[in-house]
Design an enzyme around this catalytic site. Structure first.
Site, mmCIF file in Angstrom:
data_model
loop_
_atom_site.group_PDB
_atom_site.id
_atom_site.type_symbol
_atom_site.label_atom_id
_atom_site.label_comp_id
_atom_site.label_asym_id
_atom_site.label_seq_id
_atom_site.Cartn_x
_atom_site.Cartn_y
_atom_site.Cartn_z
ATOM 1 N N ASN A 53 55.692 47.666 38.003
ATOM 2 C CA ASN A 53 55.592 48.992 37.374
ATOM 3 C C ASN A 53 56.913 49.482 36.788
ATOM 4 O O ASN A 53 57.057 50.671 36.496
ATOM 5 C CB ASN A 53 55.087 50.031 38.383
ATOM 6 C CG ASN A 53 56.149 50.452 39.384
ATOM 7 O OD1 ASN A 53 56.892 49.606 39.894
ATOM 8 N ND2 ASN A 53 56.225 51.745 39.673
ATOM 9 N N TYR A 54 57.885 48.605 36.591
ATOM 10 C CA TYR A 54 59.197 49.042 36.095
ATOM 11 C C TYR A 54 59.256 48.986 34.575
ATOM 12 O O TYR A 54 59.014 47.922 33.999
ATOM 13 C CB TYR A 54 60.301 48.144 36.656
ATOM 14 C CG TYR A 54 60.648 48.328 38.099
ATOM 15 C CD1 TYR A 54 60.244 49.444 38.826
ATOM 16 C CD2 TYR A 54 61.398 47.355 38.769
ATOM 17 C CE1 TYR A 54 60.589 49.595 40.163
ATOM 18 C CE2 TYR A 54 61.745 47.505 40.097
ATOM 19 C CZ TYR A 54 61.335 48.614 40.793
ATOM 20 O OH TYR A 54 61.677 48.744 42.117
ATOM 21 N N PRO A 55 59.678 50.074 33.865
ATOM 22 C CA PRO A 55 59.861 51.445 34.341
ATOM 23 C C PRO A 55 58.755 52.351 33.778
ATOM 24 O O PRO A 55 58.929 53.038 32.765
ATOM 25 C CB PRO A 55 61.225 51.813 33.756
ATOM 26 C CG PRO A 55 61.264 51.089 32.418
ATOM 27 C CD PRO A 55 60.339 49.903 32.543
ATOM 28 N N LYS A 88 56.826 43.484 43.298
ATOM 29 C CA LYS A 88 56.118 44.441 44.155
ATOM 30 C C LYS A 88 54.754 44.787 43.569
ATOM 31 O O LYS A 88 54.527 44.631 42.363
ATOM 32 C CB LYS A 88 56.951 45.722 44.317
ATOM 33 C CG LYS A 88 58.386 45.493 44.735
ATOM 34 C CD LYS A 88 59.141 46.803 44.853
ATOM 35 C CE LYS A 88 60.635 46.573 44.973
ATOM 36 N NZ LYS A 88 61.231 46.148 43.677
#
Length: 327
Positions: A53-55, A88
């Site tokens: 989920n970055y960013p 993650k």
């Protein structure tokens, strides 16, 4: 660079420092991102950390950017076999769950995790993730469901070690117990630095390495602590980066004073002392470097060779007992 064992005995050998690539290819342009990864690995770095989920919280980005950048670099440099890749799951926005993040996060249900790992593998250009971490707590899913699907992925060989981030110590202990003899969490990634927040500090979905977390890691020889935001976004040294409100209490002044004293004694920068302290603290931690320039990376790399003697470590530890009141 020195190495350490991620996940304790039988775990993965990794560099003592980890490079976080949260903003690579976005705030940090692609050329600079590649150069930073090249220099980190040239210096002996083998461990990199990202997320699916970055960013996503920045307008114009959907959260795929960091993994995609890392995948391009791994392919371009032929570096997959010499790089320990951590990512993650759990915090990517899911439009079907609403429009407000993190309330609409993908979560840690079995279907969500299965879909997420396939997406990460594709973006990273690999068939295995070395460290797969649950990113934020999901109280809507029974812990046994998350534990089960993660253990399945590890036993299938899709992921290597399992890790957890931004969870309370009791939830981590519960999950490890539920796993029984199956693969279980062996790394915990929390906000952690030399300065300590107030005991009542609130960071939203982020959680810091509080007393129960530190006690848990000390007690379990197969659990490694990873420290994100170790330099507090430059707040130790930059006047334009004031300390977050959560760190403003009397104990902070005392710890900053001792930090500067040790920096003067060693000829190191405060940032280097912070990183060296994390590497040798009780329990020791693997700092995750969040850098955007080559100068920042070079400063951080030098910390791996900084030796703090027993007296300096003791003084740093003793300075500024945790405070319970605000200034």
């Amino acid at each position: 660079m020195e190495t350490t064992r991620l996940g304790g005995p039988g775990g993965i050998e990794v560099s003592a420092l980890c490079l976080g690539v949260m903003y690579f290819s976005t705030i940090v342009d692609e050329a600079t991102s590649f150069a930073l990864l090249d220099r980190f690995t040239e210096a002996g770095g083998t461990f990199v950390d990202t997320s699916d989920n970055y960013p996503c919280w920045i307008d114009g980005y959907d959260g795929s950017e960091s993994e995609l950048l890392l995948g391009r670099w791994l392919a371009a440099r032929g570096a997959r076999d010499r790089t320990v890749v951590a990512t993650k799951v759990g915090a990517l926005p899911d439009p079907r769950r609403g429009t407000e993040w993190p309330a609409n996060a993908e979560g840690l249900g079995e279907r969500a995790v299965r879909a997420a790992v396939e997406g990460s593998l594709r973006r990273l250009g690999t068939d295995r993730i070395d460290l797969y971490q649950t990113h934020i707590e999901d109280r809507t899913v029974p812990p046994a469901e998350t534990v089960g699907v993660l253990a399945d992925l590890a036993e299938e060989g899709t992921v290597g070690l399992l890790g957890v981030s931004n969870h309370r110590a009791d939830r981590i202990a519960e999950a490890r117990a539920l796993a029984g003899d199956r693969p279980r969490y062996r790394a915990v990634q929390q906000r952690h630095s030399y300065l300590r927040p107030r005991p009542d500090a609130d960071f939203g979905v982020q959680r810091w390495a509080d007393g129960p977390i530190l006690d848990l890691v000390r007690a379990e020889d197969d659990l490694t602590l990873l420290a994100y935001s170790p330099l507090l976004s430059g707040s130790y040294t930059r006047p334009d980066r004031p300390l977050p409100e959560q760190y403003r209490h009397p104990g902070t002044r005392q710890r900053l004073s001792e930090l500067r004293r040790v920096a003067a004694e060693t000829g190191a920068t405060p940032h280097q002392v912070v990183l060296a302290w994390l590497l040798r603290s009780d329990p020791p931690a693997i700092p995750i470097l969040g850098v955007s320039t080559m100068a920042q990376l070079e400063e951080a790399l030098a910390a791996a060779d900084l030796v703090l003697d027993a007296d300096q470590l003791a003084r740093l530890d003793a300075a500024g007992a945790p405070a319970v009141q605000r200034e």
